[in-house]
Design a protein around this motif. Sequence first.
Motif, short mmCIF file in Angstrom:
data_model
loop_
_atom_site.label_atom_id
_atom_site.label_comp_id
_atom_site.label_asym_id
_atom_site.label_seq_id
_atom_site.Cartn_x
_atom_site.Cartn_y
_atom_site.Cartn_z
N LEU A 1 0.84 -1.19 0.00
CA LEU A 1 0.00 0.00 0.00
C LEU A 1 0.88 1.24 0.00
O LEU A 1 1.90 1.28 0.69
CB LEU A 1 -0.88 0.05 1.26
CG LEU A 1 -1.78 -1.14 1.57
CD1 LEU A 1 -2.38 -0.97 2.97
CD2 LEU A 1 -2.87 -1.27 0.54
N LEU A 2 0.49 2.25 -0.77
CA LEU A 2 1.10 3.57 -0.64
C LEU A 2 0.19 4.40 0.25
O LEU A 2 -1.02 4.52 -0.02
CB LEU A 2 1.28 4.24 -1.99
CG LEU A 2 1.85 5.67 -1.93
CD1 LEU A 2 3.31 5.64 -1.48
CD2 LEU A 2 1.71 6.38 -3.27
N VAL A 3 0.77 4.98 1.28
CA VAL A 3 -0.01 5.73 2.27
C VAL A 3 0.47 7.17 2.31
O VAL A 3 1.68 7.43 2.34
CB VAL A 3 0.14 5.08 3.66
CG1 VAL A 3 -0.46 5.95 4.74
CG2 VAL A 3 -0.50 3.69 3.66
N ALA A 4 -0.49 8.09 2.28
CA ALA A 4 -0.19 9.49 2.58
C ALA A 4 -0.09 9.60 4.10
O ALA A 4 -1.08 9.41 4.81
CB ALA A 4 -1.28 10.40 2.04
N VAL A 5 1.11 9.85 4.60
CA VAL A 5 1.39 9.76 6.03
C VAL A 5 0.75 10.92 6.78
O VAL A 5 0.90 12.08 6.40
CB VAL A 5 2.91 9.73 6.28
CG1 VAL A 5 3.20 9.69 7.78
CG2 VAL A 5 3.54 8.52 5.59
N ARG A 6 0.05 10.58 7.85
CA ARG A 6 -0.47 11.59 8.76
C ARG A 6 0.43 11.74 9.98
O ARG A 6 0.58 12.84 10.51
CB ARG A 6 -1.89 11.23 9.20
CG ARG A 6 -2.91 11.22 8.07
CD ARG A 6 -3.18 12.62 7.54
NE ARG A 6 -4.24 12.63 6.54
CZ ARG A 6 -5.53 12.71 6.82
NH1 ARG A 6 -5.93 12.78 8.09
NH2 ARG A 6 -6.43 12.72 5.87
N ALA A 7 0.99 10.63 10.45
CA ALA A 7 1.85 10.68 11.63
C ALA A 7 2.84 9.52 11.59
O ALA A 7 2.55 8.47 11.02
CB ALA A 7 1.01 10.61 12.91
N ALA A 8 4.01 9.74 12.20
CA ALA A 8 5.06 8.72 12.25
C ALA A 8 5.60 8.64 13.67
O ALA A 8 5.95 9.66 14.27
CB ALA A 8 6.19 9.06 11.29
N GLY A 9 5.65 7.44 14.22
CA GLY A 9 6.23 7.24 15.54
C GLY A 9 7.75 7.30 15.49
O GLY A 9 8.36 6.96 14.47
N VAL A 10 8.35 7.72 16.59
CA VAL A 10 9.81 7.81 16.70
C VAL A 10 10.26 6.79 17.74
O VAL A 10 9.72 6.75 18.85
CB VAL A 10 10.25 9.23 17.11
CG1 VAL A 10 11.77 9.32 17.17
CG2 VAL A 10 9.70 10.25 16.12
N ASN A 11 11.25 5.98 17.38
CA ASN A 11 11.69 4.89 18.25
C ASN A 11 13.22 4.82 18.30
O ASN A 11 13.90 5.24 17.36
CB ASN A 11 11.17 3.55 17.72
CG ASN A 11 9.67 3.47 17.77
OD1 ASN A 11 9.08 3.20 18.82
ND2 ASN A 11 9.01 3.69 16.64
N PRO A 12 13.78 4.24 19.38
CA PRO A 12 15.23 4.07 19.44
C PRO A 12 15.81 3.30 18.27
O PRO A 12 16.93 3.56 17.84
CB PRO A 12 15.43 3.32 20.76
CG PRO A 12 14.28 3.73 21.61
CD PRO A 12 13.12 3.86 20.65
N VAL A 13 15.03 2.34 17.72
CA VAL A 13 15.55 1.56 16.60
C VAL A 13 15.85 2.45 15.40
O VAL A 13 16.71 2.11 14.57
CB VAL A 13 14.57 0.43 16.22
CG1 VAL A 13 13.32 0.99 15.55
CG2 VAL A 13 15.24 -0.60 15.32
N ASP A 14 15.20 3.60 15.30
CA ASP A 14 15.42 4.49 14.16
C ASP A 14 16.85 5.00 14.13
O ASP A 14 17.52 4.96 13.09
CB ASP A 14 14.43 5.66 14.19
CG ASP A 14 12.98 5.21 14.12
OD1 ASP A 14 12.72 4.06 13.72
OD2 ASP A 14 12.09 6.01 14.49
N TRP A 15 17.33 5.51 15.28
CA TRP A 15 18.72 6.01 15.28
C TRP A 15 19.72 4.86 15.26
O TRP A 15 20.84 5.02 14.77
CB TRP A 15 18.97 6.98 16.42
CG TRP A 15 18.83 6.48 17.82
CD1 TRP A 15 17.75 6.62 18.64
CD2 TRP A 15 19.82 5.78 18.59
NE1 TRP A 15 18.00 6.04 19.87
CE2 TRP A 15 19.26 5.52 19.87
CE3 TRP A 15 21.12 5.37 18.33
CZ2 TRP A 15 19.95 4.86 20.88
CZ3 TRP A 15 21.82 4.70 19.33
CH2 TRP A 15 21.23 4.46 20.58
N LYS A 16 19.33 3.71 15.77
CA LYS A 16 20.23 2.56 15.72
C LYS A 16 20.43 2.09 14.28
O LYS A 16 21.56 1.72 13.89
CB LYS A 16 19.69 1.43 16.60
CG LYS A 16 19.72 1.77 18.09
CD LYS A 16 19.11 0.67 18.93
CE LYS A 16 19.07 1.05 20.40
NZ LYS A 16 18.43 0.00 21.23
N ILE A 17 19.38 2.10 13.49
CA ILE A 17 19.50 1.75 12.07
C ILE A 17 20.38 2.77 11.36
O ILE A 17 21.23 2.42 10.53
CB ILE A 17 18.11 1.64 11.42
CG1 ILE A 17 17.41 0.38 11.93
CG2 ILE A 17 18.21 1.64 9.90
CD1 ILE A 17 15.97 0.25 11.48
#
Length: 308
Positions: A31-47
């Motif tokens: 699915l292509l989604v027009a994003v309304r909100a995105a969660g921020v997690n520790p895994v994001d900076w680890k990646i």
Amino acid sequence: MPKAYVFTRYGGPETEALVDLDRPRPGPGQLLVAVRAAGVNPVDWKIRGGLRRPGETGERAFPSVLGSEVSGVVEEIGEDVTGFAVGDAVFGNALSGGYAEYAVLSAGLAAPKPAALSFTDAATLPVAAATAYDGVRQLDLPAGATLVVVGAGGGVGVAAVQIARAFGLKAVGVASEAKKDLVESFGAAHVASGPGWTERVRASAPDGIGGVYDLVGGEVFTEAAQLVEDRTKLITAGVSPDEAARLGAARVERARTAAVLRAVADLVVSGDLDPHVTRTYPLEEAGEALRAVEDGHARGKIVIEVAA
């Protein structure tokens, strides 16, 4: 062109940038989604720092969009997708990164967003809340048993103590003294982390400890193993599978299904789970949002609100 917050190479915050990218296209089953909100997690900076997810192979293409979980509205449907229509409100794990105006989701790992669930709250569920849910289900403790959550002040821990309570368990949350009020606000008994914490846990659970959910790792995980004789009732998200197995424990087994997403959404709607969003940022301030998590100062969930 649509905007996205990316990292341009492995490293620290200096690799991040807000850029214009072509709108992604959904492949089969996506699915292509027009994003309304995105969660921020520790895994994001680890990646961003070079972490590879289990099973990930090959080299990452740069620039790479940050972010692992989103909510939004279906904009386009790939081949072989059923059960979704353009215009549906959904949430799930972002395949193409979530800090962006558009994101690609696997249709099999996306769920309809209930009308009573805000886009902001929905964007916090696919990573932290789903991990918490999977772990509590994995332990399979009987109603009335005591679950000790080590690292109860973080996003997964806050969700885990609430889900434990929803499942009829008693919850003991190990966290810093500064997070005592937070842990207790979700119905868990608070135990201060630091030297002697295992003795304090035992004192807080006079009827015995049914299971331990470790979210810290390291020496804390080794100490946590002392709390249960049956090591099948010790799970962790803080160490490698090999390290967990060394003590007879196991890593949290992630289900990664739409059914789990629907379950945690239902818990929010019923009032049994508070995602505890403490601050939101616009996409233009995604770097500040990630710093709040990376610096360890966040109390609760941080969300990037991409569109109203």
